[in-house]
Each structure stands twice: as C-alpha cells, then as structure tokens.
Write a protein that holds these residues in place. Structure first.
Motif, PDB file in Angstrom:
ATOM      1  N   ILE A  29      27.861  67.810  57.333  1.00 21.73           N
ATOM      2  CA  ILE A  29      28.693  67.975  58.522  1.00 21.73           C
ATOM      3  C   ILE A  29      30.060  68.787  58.161  1.00 21.73           C
ATOM      4  CG2 ILE A  29      30.429  66.965  60.101  1.00 21.73           C
ATOM      5  CD1 ILE A  29      28.254  64.848  60.516  1.00 21.73           C
ATOM      6  N   HIS A  30      30.925  68.460  57.100  1.00 19.60           N
ATOM      7  CA  HIS A  30      31.867  69.343  56.525  1.00 19.60           C
ATOM      8  C   HIS A  30      31.329  70.687  56.008  1.00 19.60           C
ATOM      9  CE1 HIS A  30      34.519  65.905  56.489  1.00 19.60           C
ATOM     10  NE2 HIS A  30      33.931  65.392  55.273  1.00 19.60           N
ATOM     11  N   ALA A  31      30.337  70.886  55.410  1.00 16.27           N
ATOM     12  CA  ALA A  31      29.751  72.149  54.933  1.00 16.27           C
ATOM     13  C   ALA A  31      29.399  73.159  56.193  1.00 16.27           C
ATOM     14  CB  ALA A  31      28.534  72.009  54.137  1.00 16.27           C
ATOM     15  N   PRO A  82      30.591  56.122  61.300  1.00 13.41           N
ATOM     16  CA  PRO A  82      31.234  57.044  62.220  1.00 13.41           C
ATOM     17  C   PRO A  82      31.394  58.573  61.598  1.00 13.41           C
ATOM     18  CG  PRO A  82      32.753  55.436  61.870  1.00 13.41           C
ATOM     19  CD  PRO A  82      31.317  55.053  61.359  1.00 13.41           C
ATOM     20  N   PRO A  83      31.012  59.636  62.118  1.00  9.99           N
ATOM     21  CA  PRO A  83      31.194  60.702  61.537  1.00  9.99           C
ATOM     22  C   PRO A  83      32.688  61.326  61.717  1.00  9.99           C
ATOM     23  CG  PRO A  83      30.156  61.002  63.530  1.00  9.99           C
ATOM     24  CD  PRO A  83      30.330  59.588  63.520  1.00  9.99           C
ATOM     25  N   ASN A  84      33.150  62.025  60.588  1.00 11.29           N
ATOM     26  CA  ASN A  84      34.502  62.537  60.553  1.00 11.29           C
ATOM     27  C   ASN A  84      34.297  63.946  60.629  1.00 11.29           C
ATOM     28  OD1 ASN A  84      37.106  63.425  60.063  1.00 11.29           O
ATOM     29  ND2 ASN A  84      37.367  61.673  58.664  1.00 11.29           N
ATOM     30  N   LEU A  90      37.557  67.510  56.045  1.00 14.41           N
ATOM     31  CA  LEU A  90      37.004  68.728  55.053  1.00 14.41           C
ATOM     32  C   LEU A  90      37.416  69.342  54.197  1.00 14.41           C
ATOM     33  CD1 LEU A  90      35.325  71.633  57.192  1.00 14.41           C
ATOM     34  CD2 LEU A  90      36.245  71.868  55.058  1.00 14.41           C
ATOM     35  N   VAL A  91      38.875  69.514  54.373  1.00 17.45           N
ATOM     36  CA  VAL A  91      39.596  70.391  53.078  1.00 17.45           C
ATOM     37  C   VAL A  91      39.556  69.509  52.039  1.00 17.45           C
ATOM     38  CG1 VAL A  91      41.670  71.193  52.380  1.00 17.45           C
ATOM     39  CG2 VAL A  91      40.630  71.656  54.530  1.00 17.45           C
ATOM     40  N   LYS A  92      39.925  68.218  52.389  1.00 18.40           N
ATOM     41  CA  LYS A  92      40.133  66.973  50.920  1.00 18.40           C
ATOM     42  C   LYS A  92      38.952  66.814  50.443  1.00 18.40           C
ATOM     43  CE  LYS A  92      41.194  62.156  50.351  1.00 18.40           C
ATOM     44  NZ  LYS A  92      41.571  60.963  50.747  1.00 18.40           N
ATOM     45  N   GLU A  93      37.742  66.656  50.953  1.00 14.52           N
ATOM     46  CA  GLU A  93      36.386  66.367  50.470  1.00 14.52           C
ATOM     47  C   GLU A  93      35.632  67.437  50.076  1.00 14.52           C
ATOM     48  OE1 GLU A  93      34.584  63.619  53.063  1.00 14.52           O
ATOM     49  OE2 GLU A  93      36.261  62.419  53.262  1.00 14.52           O
ATOM     50  N   ARG A  94      35.780  68.610  50.480  1.00 22.19           N
ATOM     51  CA  ARG A  94      34.901  69.864  50.198  1.00 22.19           C
ATOM     52  C   ARG A  94      34.746  70.036  48.561  1.00 22.19           C
ATOM     53  NH1 ARG A  94      37.908  75.016  52.966  1.00 22.19           N
ATOM     54  NH2 ARG A  94      39.830  75.015  51.344  1.00 22.19           N
ATOM     55  N   THR A  95      33.980  70.903  48.066  1.00 23.86           N
ATOM     56  CA  THR A  95      33.567  71.047  46.978  1.00 23.86           C
ATOM     57  C   THR A  95      33.794  72.655  46.657  1.00 23.86           C
ATOM     58  OG1 THR A  95      31.265  70.806  47.027  1.00 23.86           O
ATOM     59  CG2 THR A  95      32.427  68.872  46.229  1.00 23.86           C
TER      60      THR A  95
END
Length: 169
Positions: A29-31, A82-84, A90-95
């Motif tokens: 979802i973040h990607a 629950p999706p976030n 997104l910014v915190k968890e992206r690689t």
C-alpha cells in the motif's frame, strides 16, 4: 490511533499468518500510494515533445493504481488489520528515495518512471513470494496487480525504446 490488529483473520489462516500477510500488504500500500502520487506529479510536470501523449497516458495508470491500493487495503481489513494510508506512515516506513524530478521533459520523466516501476514491480514480486505458501487469495490479487504494473511499464518503455530494442539510460 486505535489498536493495529484484531484478534481474528480470514478462515483458514492462523492469526499469526494473517497478520504477517497484512504486514506485507501494508508495504505494498505504501509503495502504490507513493507510485500514484509520483505518477500524478509527473503528469503535472512533464513538458516538451510528446507532452500530451504522456500527460494523457498517466491518468489511467493513476486511477488503476488507486484501485490496487483500495483492493489491498480492503484485503488487510478483511484479515483484521486496519490499513494505514497516512502520508506520515508512508514516509516513515518506506525503503526507497523520493522521486527527484520536477519540471522535466517527457524522456526524462519516462526514464525516471521506468526506474520507479522497476522497483515497485520487483517488490510486488517479492511480496508474491512471501505470501504464496500462506494465502493464495492475496497471492492472486498481487499477481493481477503485477501484470497491470508490467503493462503500464511497457507503455512507458515503448516511448523510450529504440528500433534495436534498447532503452537508453
């Protein structure tokens, strides 16, 4: 925020496996959220030769990717997680790094977007491998999305490819 996990998942999966699959989906979802925002950014900032073709090619991709996000978020919710979709998460968890182009030519944007698609498609394929032994339903969703992403990348590559079949860097 409320609890990030429920004490249930879909029938046939253990709670642990359901939450593991949901964690994989959250990164997808973040990607995909990042991808649709990046595509819209390019849509607004593309200039030069072939502007209108590229500008109009991007909107259907954006809309389709938004649908992919919704499908994954609903799958997560079905699994009791629950999706976030918040930008901070997104910014915190992206690689991956942020898209670096602003106003640029069609060739510059398409070359950069081709690299973005390389990353998203590769990580979607990794997610398929992660869930394949645990949840064939999620695997099927990801396979369909990967096929769509690969088609969109081909549209972009077709603008970049020369008659010898090479894509200049």
């Amino acid at each position: 925020m409320a609890s990030s996990k429920s004490n249930y998942t879909v029938p046939g999966l253990t709670l642990k496996d359901g939450h593991k699959v949901a964690k994989t989906l959250q990164m997808r979802i973040h990607a995909l959220n990042d991808l649709q925002l990046t595509l819209k950014h390019a849509h607004w900032n593309v200039v030069g030769r072939d502007f209108i073709g590229v500008h109009e090619m991007l909107d259907p991709q954006i809309n389709e990717v938004r649908g992919y996000i919704d499908a994954l978020a609903e799958r997560m919710a079905t699994m009791g997680v629950p999706p976030n979709g918040l930008p901070g998460a997104l910014v915190k968890e992206r690689t991956w790094e942020d898209y670096s182009l602003g106003r640029a030519t069609t060739t510059q944007h398409l070359t950069a977007l081709n690299e973005v698609y390389n990353g998203v498609i590769s990580s979607h394929r990794e997610a398929i491998a992660e869930v394949s032994d645990v949840d064939p339903i999620t695997e099927d969703i990801l396979i369909g999305q990967t096929a769509g992403l690969e088609l969109f990348q081909w549209f972009m590559r077709s603008h970049l490819e020369n008659t010898a079949g090479d894509i200049p860097k």
